[in-house]
Design a protein around this motif. Structure first.
Motif, PDB file in Angstrom:
ATOM      1  N   ILE A 123     -44.060  -0.123 -16.993  1.00 53.40           N
ATOM      2  CA  ILE A 123     -45.347  -0.719 -16.661  1.00 53.40           C
ATOM      3  C   ILE A 123     -46.452   0.641 -15.529  1.00 53.40           C
ATOM      4  O   ILE A 123     -45.313   1.003 -14.531  1.00 53.40           O
ATOM      5  CB  ILE A 123     -44.599  -2.241 -15.746  1.00 53.40           C
ATOM      6  CG1 ILE A 123     -44.153  -3.131 -16.572  1.00 53.40           C
ATOM      7  CG2 ILE A 123     -46.075  -2.861 -14.932  1.00 53.40           C
ATOM      8  CD1 ILE A 123     -43.474  -3.974 -16.116  1.00 53.40           C
ATOM      9  N   ALA A 143     -50.110   3.679 -23.587  1.00 54.75           N
ATOM     10  CA  ALA A 143     -50.282   2.095 -23.675  1.00 54.75           C
ATOM     11  C   ALA A 143     -49.921   2.348 -24.985  1.00 54.75           C
ATOM     12  O   ALA A 143     -48.779   1.591 -25.985  1.00 54.75           O
ATOM     13  CB  ALA A 143     -51.585   1.281 -23.908  1.00 54.75           C
ATOM     14  N   THR A 148     -47.802  -0.584 -20.411  1.00 58.12           N
ATOM     15  CA  THR A 148     -48.071  -1.376 -20.389  1.00 58.12           C
ATOM     16  C   THR A 148     -48.825  -0.791 -19.615  1.00 58.12           C
ATOM     17  O   THR A 148     -48.538  -0.949 -18.166  1.00 58.12           O
ATOM     18  CB  THR A 148     -47.412  -2.662 -20.070  1.00 58.12           C
ATOM     19  OG1 THR A 148     -46.494  -3.598 -20.614  1.00 58.12           O
ATOM     20  CG2 THR A 148     -48.858  -4.027 -19.198  1.00 58.12           C
ATOM     21  N   LEU A 177     -43.661  -9.001 -16.316  1.00 60.08           N
ATOM     22  CA  LEU A 177     -43.432  -8.580 -16.692  1.00 60.08           C
ATOM     23  C   LEU A 177     -42.072  -7.344 -17.061  1.00 60.08           C
ATOM     24  O   LEU A 177     -41.377  -7.240 -18.972  1.00 60.08           O
ATOM     25  CB  LEU A 177     -43.922  -7.100 -17.325  1.00 60.08           C
ATOM     26  CG  LEU A 177     -45.917  -7.752 -17.570  1.00 60.08           C
ATOM     27  CD1 LEU A 177     -46.745  -5.998 -16.496  1.00 60.08           C
ATOM     28  CD2 LEU A 177     -46.286  -8.208 -18.555  1.00 60.08           C
TER      29      LEU A 177
END
Length: 190
Positions: A123, A143, A148, A177
């Motif tokens: 992330i 991505a 993410t 997440l």
């Protein structure tokens, strides 16, 4: 068979937004059974002092293990070191570009590379704005590689009353997440 370790790698790079990082680290520290591994870039250490008046040691105390950015041989540099995922918060434009193109020249970018190659959650929390085309392209590339992208852009539908509420919103999204349960912020119509 042993249970998968509940380890989270948190990387801090040299962008504004250290309040997001410290809120996440404080919250992760409250989670029972979650082991936090921290790596900070030199830029992150400078921004911590300038933005929050915090010494890096204060933030390092929130982690279970601290790894030096030059230590490419640290456990988090290996795919065999199992984790729930990694968060880079804040994620500078330079770090985004290095991660997007696999330039693992320090431990933060190497650990991020490992998370991509092992298909584990990665992330990236960019905070810089406005975003020029090279950064937008790097975010897209990251991505596409499996990261993410979670811009540090808290929602206002929760009717935040303080800066802490805004930070909590972002921390809640990161926890979600990573698949970690902890009530940090209200949810939409929940």
């Amino acid at each position: 068979m042993s249970e998968k370790p509940k380890r989270v790698v948190v990387g801090l790079s040299g962008a504004s937004g250290m309040a997001y990082a410290t809120d996440l680290l404080q919250t992760l520290r409250r989670l029972e059974g979650v082991e936090v591994h921290l790596v900070m870039s030199q830029g992150a250490k400078r921004v911590l002092v300038e933005e929050m008046g915090k010494n890096p040691e204060e933030v390092e105390a929130l982690a279970h293990a601290v790894h030096r950015s030059q230590d490419i041989g640290a456990p988090i540099a290996s795919g065999s070191f199992r984790t729930l995922g990694m968060v880079v918060v804040p994620c500078s434009a330079t770090s985004v570009a290095k991660i997007a193109y696999g330039l693992a020249d320090n431990l933060l970018t190497r650990a991020a590379y490992v998370h991509l190659k092992e298909r584990r959650p990665l992330i990236l929390v960019p905070r810089e704005a406005p975003l020029p085309i090279p950064t937008l392209e790097a975010l897209l590339k990251a991505a596409q590689a499996g990261a993410t992208i979670l811009p540090a852009a808290p929602g206002f539908y929760t009717k935040p009353q303080s800066i802490e509420d805004l930070l909590a919103f972002m921390t809640q999204r990161i926890l979600d997440l990573l698949g970690l349960e902890y009530p940090r912020a209200p949810r939409w119509k929940d």
